[in-house]
Each structure stands twice: as C-alpha cells, then as structure tokens.
Scaffold this active site. Structure first.
Site, PDB file in Angstrom:
ATOM      1  N   PRO A 177     -26.698  13.140   1.319  1.00 58.11           N
ATOM      2  CA  PRO A 177     -27.097  11.932   0.565  1.00 58.11           C
ATOM      3  C   PRO A 177     -27.472  12.120  -0.859  1.00 58.11           C
ATOM      4  CG  PRO A 177     -28.594  12.874   2.464  1.00 58.11           C
ATOM      5  CD  PRO A 177     -27.627  13.920   2.357  1.00 58.11           C
TER       6      PRO A 177
ATOM      7  N   TYR B   3     -23.274   9.333 -11.420  1.00 53.15           N
ATOM      8  CA  TYR B   3     -24.058   8.470 -10.556  1.00 53.15           C
ATOM      9  C   TYR B   3     -23.976   7.037 -10.528  1.00 53.15           C
ATOM     10  CZ  TYR B   3     -28.420   7.179  -8.226  1.00 53.15           C
ATOM     11  OH  TYR B   3     -29.261   6.910  -7.328  1.00 53.15           O
TER      12      TYR B   3
ATOM     13  N   LYS C 231     -23.357   9.184  -2.503  1.00 53.14           N
ATOM     14  CA  LYS C 231     -21.952   8.594  -2.673  1.00 53.14           C
ATOM     15  C   LYS C 231     -21.282   8.299  -1.703  1.00 53.14           C
ATOM     16  CE  LYS C 231     -21.589   9.310  -6.821  1.00 53.14           C
ATOM     17  NZ  LYS C 231     -22.076   8.318  -7.275  1.00 53.14           N
TER      18      LYS C 231
ATOM     19  N   TYR D 106     -36.232  10.786  -8.177  1.00 55.84           N
ATOM     20  CA  TYR D 106     -35.894  11.805  -7.588  1.00 55.84           C
ATOM     21  C   TYR D 106     -36.756  12.945  -7.963  1.00 55.84           C
ATOM     22  CZ  TYR D 106     -31.280   9.740  -6.427  1.00 55.84           C
ATOM     23  OH  TYR D 106     -30.224   8.754  -5.929  1.00 55.84           O
TER      24      TYR D 106
ATOM     25  N   HIS E 186     -30.086  -1.641 -11.292  1.00 56.48           N
ATOM     26  CA  HIS E 186     -30.780  -0.712 -11.865  1.00 56.48           C
ATOM     27  C   HIS E 186     -30.134  -0.007 -13.118  1.00 56.48           C
ATOM     28  CE1 HIS E 186     -33.745   0.233  -8.272  1.00 56.48           C
ATOM     29  NE2 HIS E 186     -33.809  -1.199  -8.629  1.00 56.48           N
TER      30      HIS E 186
END
Ligand code: DHB
Length: 391
Positions: free
Chosen positions: A293, A385, A297, A202, A72
């Site tokens: 979560p 990220y 990570k 998200y 992604h």
C-alpha cells in the site's frame, strides 16, 4: 443473455471499464459476488492520482469528488526528528493527488452506471467461465437462485485479489507469477478526530513506519507498521495513540486523538501475473497485480489498466482492429512494473526491517535526505506519486 463485454467484478476496474465502454456505445454486464451495500461500505484506499481524477472529471463522474475530495499539493516525509515537505505540484509540472475514498468512487460509478441503464448483478455466486479460446466465451453464474448464462465477445477479469478469473489462465505454460512477501503489515485505524496535518505524513522512525492520512475534516485514517500476526484485539485505543505519537511525534507533529471506530491489519505483498490476456480474457487491476500500500498505487493502477483496455476494445468494435488488444499486456505491464518499483522503493525506504543493522538505518536516512534535499530526488518522488500520465 448476451452482451459484448462480460465483466467479472464490480470494483474500480470493472465499474470504470463498464462506464468507459458505455460512453463508446459498447454494452457490458458486470457481475459481483458482493452485495451493493458491501461494495459501497467497505473502506479501502483513499488517494487518487492526477490521471484518475482527470479521467473521472472527463467522463462525468467527478462531481462529488470535486466537492468532497481534498486536493493535496504536497506530502511530508518525517525522519531524524524533523518533517520535510515535498511539493508535489512544483516538482511534477503542476500535478496533484486527491484524497477521496475508494468506496465513494465506487458509489459514484455505480450510481452513474445505473442512471445510464447499466446492468450490474450484485450478490451472485458460483461463477464459471467457458470458451475463452473461441470467439463466444460464456460466463455462467447463479443469481436469485437461478443459473444464468451470459454469452459475450470478451471477458474482463476485474475480480480483485481474491480473483477466480486469473486461474482460468493455465499456470506454468501460459501464466507466470511474480511474487514478493514482506515481513511486516500495516495496522490501520479510522478515528473520529480532527486532522493532525494538512497534508499526509509518511514517517520513518526507530520503532518503524507510520502514516498520517485523512478521510474528511472529522474522520482520520492512520496506519503504523506492525507484525503480520498482530491481533487488533491486543491494541486498545490508548496503546495505538501512544505508538503513533512515538513514531511521528518525535518529528514534531502533534497527533490529534479521538474515538477509534475501525481497526484492521493490512498484509503486504507484491504480485504480478504475466501475461494479462488469455484468449478472450483480459485481466485488469488486482486480479492481475498487487502492490504494497505504500504510495497508494493499487486503485490507480486498476483505473490505468481499464483506460488502456477500453481503447483497445473501442478499436476492435470500431474497425475490427485487434492490434491494441494484442498489445494490451505489453502496454499495461510497463506501468505496472514502474508502480511495483515505486511501491517497493517507498516501502523499503520507510519501513524497519527485522534484520536491519545500523548500516541499513543510516542508509535509509541518507536516501530520505537525497529525496528531500535534491531537486532531482524530489522530482522522482513527485512524478511517481502523482502518477505517470495515462497513455
Ligand atoms: C492512504 C493509503 C496509502 O497506502 C497511502 O500511501 C496513503 C494514504 C490512505 O488510505 O489514506
């Protein structure tokens, strides 16, 4: 029995450590309370940082991930009735994440360890560890009804959040615990359905957070913020799909529904134990730290820990150089605390807190606008990220 490194726990940290050590010619034995089937079938995280995939590829365990995983290059943040994409690739100097489930990583590592002649003892019980402050620690456990003694040079505590090895460090004098409990949890589902989005979403909403993730073209992973005391039995499928649609649909996503075949509640906490070393014991992964979560990570931190530990043990066996081992805690904790900050930040930016006022909600929206509209904001998110480079 005798080995160089006794590894307690056959999760991502323990198995990767055993694999990396083997590539340097260092022996290890891995033990775990769980059976192989249990380890290979328990569904956990699913997002691998660039450094994790690079390490898997470089050490010959990336074939299935390259074939079955999904790379992604972006993620979406949904808020205020719209979806905003963050280009991870552009904003991180060409890094990406790969969606590939943790239990598949474990299958790959177990298969490779066994093919390389590795020693993994599944389904053991009654583990005790002695002699950590001397130079010949011993791990004792029961396997197939018989008590076994494993003499080692070092013990790696990789036994996850239900750890026993962490408690071998005397609390108060040696060990300090840093802990934060969050007032919410995630309700997670797995569903037989087509993906609702090409990239993760998200979502911030008045009803709380939701996350659209994926596992394969036919299996989807979705989460929504819930009360920690939520009982999945109170959530029939229809109610779950309505709740997710109410949180994400308002931003313009169309949620593709299907048969839900797993439901569960994930608790939220942040925890760090300092130091991560005591005598000949070195902790890695969830045995030493837990992140909430949001941002995925946990598994990646475990891999980053053992990447450092492998090199430190390598320096010891190559030249009896103990410098990197002595610096282990300090080296690893820098990344751990940065991941703690990132996970806490993503969590607090996206979730609804019970005591939140209109001020708090508007401040969250302003923060999301900063992150999605400012190149510096997007870079901050993308760099963290996709993961800081492995040192
Ligand atoms: C997943 C989990 C996460 O915590 C996250 O931030 C993204 C994806 C997942 O399980 O797919």
């Amino acid at each position: 029995m005798r080995t160089q490194v006794g590894i307690v726990g056959a999760g991502p940290a323990g198995l990767m450590l055993s694999h990396l050590l083997h590539q340097r010619g260092i022996d290890s034995v891995v033990i775990d309370l769980k059976t192989r089937e249990d380890i290979e079938e328990t569904i956990k995280a699913g997002v691998l940082e660039q450094g994790t995939t690079d390490l898997m590829n470089a050490t010959g365990v990336g074939d299935r991930m390259r074939r079955d995983g999904f790379v992604h290059h972006g993620i979406n943040l949904a808020f205020s009735g719209a979806i905003h994409r963050i280009d991870l690739y552009e904003n991180s100097g060409g890094r990406a994440v790969t969606v590939y489930p943790q239990h598949e990583v474990l299958k790959d590592l177990i298969a490779r360890r066994l093919a390389d002649g590795g020693d993994i003892r599944f389904g053991i019980s009654d583990t005790t560890v002695d002699g950590l402050t001397g130079d010949r620690p011993t791990i004792s456990f029961v396997a197939e009804g018989q008590r076994q003694q494993l003499e080692c040079d070092f013990v790696a505590g990789c036994d996850g959040s239900q750890t026993c090895t962490r408690f071998l460090m005397p609390e108060g004098t040696i060990r300090t615990d840093f802990f934060r409990q969050y007032p919410f949890a995630w309700f997670g589902i797995l569903a037989e359905a087509p993906p609702s989005s090409d990239e993760l979403i998200y979502a911030h909403s008045d009803r709380g957070f939701a996350l659209i993730s994926t596992r394969s073209p036919s299996v989807q992973r979705l989460y929504f913020q819930c009360d920690p005391a939520t009982d999945p039995a109170d959530w029939p499928d229809d109610r779950i799909w309505e709740e997710i649609a109410a949180r994400v649909g308002t931003a313009g996503a169309t949620i593709k529904t299907g048969k839900i075949f797993a439901k569960g509640v994930l608790q939220f906490r942040s925890y760090v134990c300092e130091p991560m070393q005591y005598g000949r014991l070195f902790l890695a992964g969830d045995a030493a730290h837990t992140v909430p979560p949001t941002g995925a990570k946990g598994l990646n931190l475990a891999i980053a820990d053992v990447h450092v530990l492998d090199r430190a043990l390598g320096a010891y066996y190559e030249a009896r150089d103990t410098g990197l081992l002595e610096a282990y805690t300090q080296t690893v904790l820098k990344r751990v605390w940065r991941a703690q900050h990132f996970s806490w930040w993503m969590t607090s930016m996206l979730h609804r807190f019970a005591e939140a006022t209109g001020f708090d909600l508007r401040r969250q929206i302003a923060e999301l606008e900063t992150i999605t509209s400012s190149p510096s904001g997007s870079r901050l998110l993308a760099e963290n990220y996709t993961g800081l480079p492995l040192t």
